[in-house]
Design a protein around this motif. Sequence first.
Motif, mmCIF file in Angstrom:
data_model
loop_
_atom_site.group_PDB
_atom_site.id
_atom_site.type_symbol
_atom_site.label_atom_id
_atom_site.label_comp_id
_atom_site.label_asym_id
_atom_site.label_seq_id
_atom_site.Cartn_x
_atom_site.Cartn_y
_atom_site.Cartn_z
ATOM 1 N N PHE A 174 7.962 2.739 -4.486
ATOM 2 C CA PHE A 174 8.436 2.729 -3.110
ATOM 3 C C PHE A 174 8.285 1.396 -2.382
ATOM 4 C CE2 PHE A 174 7.487 7.259 -3.842
ATOM 5 C CZ PHE A 174 8.686 7.824 -3.449
ATOM 6 N N ILE A 175 7.442 0.500 -2.869
ATOM 7 C CA ILE A 175 7.082 -0.683 -2.080
ATOM 8 C C ILE A 175 7.231 -1.963 -2.899
ATOM 9 C CG2 ILE A 175 5.205 -1.804 -0.798
ATOM 10 C CD1 ILE A 175 3.992 1.057 -0.474
ATOM 11 N N LYS A 176 7.836 -2.966 -2.259
ATOM 12 C CA LYS A 176 7.872 -4.316 -2.819
ATOM 13 C C LYS A 176 7.327 -5.272 -1.766
ATOM 14 C CE LYS A 176 12.339 -4.339 -3.782
ATOM 15 N NZ LYS A 176 13.655 -4.728 -4.362
ATOM 16 N N ILE A 177 6.578 -6.264 -2.212
ATOM 17 C CA ILE A 177 6.053 -7.280 -1.308
ATOM 18 C C ILE A 177 6.434 -8.646 -1.858
ATOM 19 C CG2 ILE A 177 4.001 -8.258 -0.191
ATOM 20 C CD1 ILE A 177 2.641 -5.536 -0.533
ATOM 21 N N ALA A 178 7.066 -9.450 -1.018
ATOM 22 C CA ALA A 178 7.523 -10.772 -1.417
ATOM 23 C C ALA A 178 6.503 -11.835 -1.044
ATOM 24 C CB ALA A 178 8.869 -11.082 -0.763
ATOM 25 N N ARG A 179 6.626 -12.989 -1.655
ATOM 26 C CA ARG A 179 5.722 -14.110 -1.415
ATOM 27 C C ARG A 179 5.726 -14.532 0.059
ATOM 28 N NH1 ARG A 179 7.525 -18.060 -5.253
ATOM 29 N NH2 ARG A 179 6.548 -16.743 -6.822
ATOM 30 N N ASP A 180 6.860 -14.334 0.740
ATOM 31 C CA ASP A 180 6.940 -14.703 2.159
ATOM 32 C C ASP A 180 6.409 -13.612 3.084
ATOM 33 O OD1 ASP A 180 8.923 -12.777 2.086
ATOM 34 O OD2 ASP A 180 10.554 -14.106 2.678
ATOM 35 N N GLY A 181 5.854 -12.548 2.497
ATOM 36 C CA GLY A 181 5.268 -11.473 3.289
ATOM 37 C C GLY A 181 6.221 -10.349 3.628
ATOM 38 N N ARG A 182 7.476 -10.468 3.210
ATOM 39 C CA ARG A 182 8.458 -9.427 3.482
ATOM 40 C C ARG A 182 8.149 -8.183 2.661
ATOM 41 N NH1 ARG A 182 11.845 -8.033 7.423
ATOM 42 N NH2 ARG A 182 13.684 -6.971 6.671
ATOM 43 N N ILE A 183 8.133 -7.035 3.329
ATOM 44 C CA ILE A 183 7.853 -5.761 2.667
ATOM 45 C C ILE A 183 9.133 -4.938 2.653
ATOM 46 C CG2 ILE A 183 6.554 -3.603 2.817
ATOM 47 C CD1 ILE A 183 4.439 -5.406 4.361
ATOM 48 N N THR A 184 9.516 -4.477 1.476
ATOM 49 C CA THR A 184 10.716 -3.651 1.338
ATOM 50 C C THR A 184 10.298 -2.262 0.906
ATOM 51 O OG1 THR A 184 12.005 -5.584 0.692
ATOM 52 C CG2 THR A 184 12.967 -3.430 0.223
ATOM 53 N N VAL A 185 10.805 -1.261 1.626
ATOM 54 C CA VAL A 185 10.513 0.134 1.313
ATOM 55 C C VAL A 185 11.772 0.771 0.742
ATOM 56 C CG1 VAL A 185 9.753 2.361 2.226
ATOM 57 C CG2 VAL A 185 8.819 0.237 3.183
ATOM 58 N N GLY B 241 1.668 -11.569 1.581
ATOM 59 C CA GLY B 241 2.471 -12.392 0.679
ATOM 60 C C GLY B 241 1.635 -13.313 -0.183
ATOM 61 N N GLU B 242 0.557 -13.856 0.381
ATOM 62 C CA GLU B 242 -0.323 -14.750 -0.377
ATOM 63 C C GLU B 242 -1.057 -14.006 -1.489
ATOM 64 O OE1 GLU B 242 -2.053 -18.118 2.544
ATOM 65 O OE2 GLU B 242 -2.428 -16.068 3.238
ATOM 66 N N LEU B 243 -1.233 -12.708 -1.323
ATOM 67 C CA LEU B 243 -2.009 -11.914 -2.285
ATOM 68 C C LEU B 243 -1.146 -11.099 -3.239
ATOM 69 C CD1 LEU B 243 -4.575 -10.510 0.301
ATOM 70 C CD2 LEU B 243 -5.083 -12.219 -1.461
ATOM 71 N N ALA B 244 0.152 -10.984 -2.946
ATOM 72 C CA ALA B 244 0.997 -10.015 -3.652
ATOM 73 C C ALA B 244 0.983 -10.166 -5.161
ATOM 74 C CB ALA B 244 2.426 -10.091 -3.121
ATOM 75 N N GLU B 245 1.177 -11.379 -5.659
ATOM 76 C CA GLU B 245 1.266 -11.566 -7.104
ATOM 77 C C GLU B 245 -0.050 -11.205 -7.790
ATOM 78 O OE1 GLU B 245 2.637 -14.902 -10.411
ATOM 79 O OE2 GLU B 245 2.752 -15.369 -8.277
ATOM 80 N N GLU B 246 -1.142 -11.697 -7.242
ATOM 81 C CA GLU B 246 -2.457 -11.397 -7.817
ATOM 82 C C GLU B 246 -2.766 -9.906 -7.725
ATOM 83 O OE1 GLU B 246 -7.102 -12.585 -6.839
ATOM 84 O OE2 GLU B 246 -5.478 -13.859 -6.105
#
Length: 200
Positions: free
Chosen positions: A42-53, A167-172
């Motif tokens: 349900f959730i995606k978080i991008a490096r720029d902090g954008r959250i997509t539901v 966004g700063e934490l999403a990948e980790e």
Amino acid sequence: RKGGVALGLLAGIGLVVAFALWPRHLGSELATVRGEQAFGNFIKIARDGRITVAVPQVETGQGIWTALPQIVADELGAAWETVGVEPAPLAAAYANPLAEEEGWPKGSRVTANATSVRAFERPLREAAAVAREMLVGAAADRWNVTPGECETADGFVMNGGRTFTFGELAEEAAGRAPPRNPPLRQTNKGRLIGQPLQRL
């Protein structure tokens, strides 16, 4: 005594096999682009902090493409202005869980009978709680503190005066083992519930 040792060895091997088979990453039906991480279905978080539901229900003017993302933003601790929406892909994971109760075929993806929030509030809250705990865990590791010393609000993980954006934490965070039963938010402080929000 030998039997006990053998049983102990078998139990140990069983634990190793179980650990090896236990999912350590969240699976997802969502397609991502570069710089974007999926946290479940349900959730995606991008490096720029954008959250997509990803919303499995159809928007017919009833506001469901705002109400369901609002649930996610609330549980996650996201800033509303960073939240976007996209239609969920055609996959079994997005079937209406109230279909059988409503007399529809099991596994149906139906928007009707005011079921959208009733059907998806809990799954969305749980998905957001998992993502929140993964983000908090990543921040806590960087700060060398316990996750209990951190909180989320307005798209940040915070510890005292220190902050990281989602966004700063999403990948980790996306590479961490997902928590099994993360607690849902209980406080009403800073919540979006009941607030008039711009429709998505």
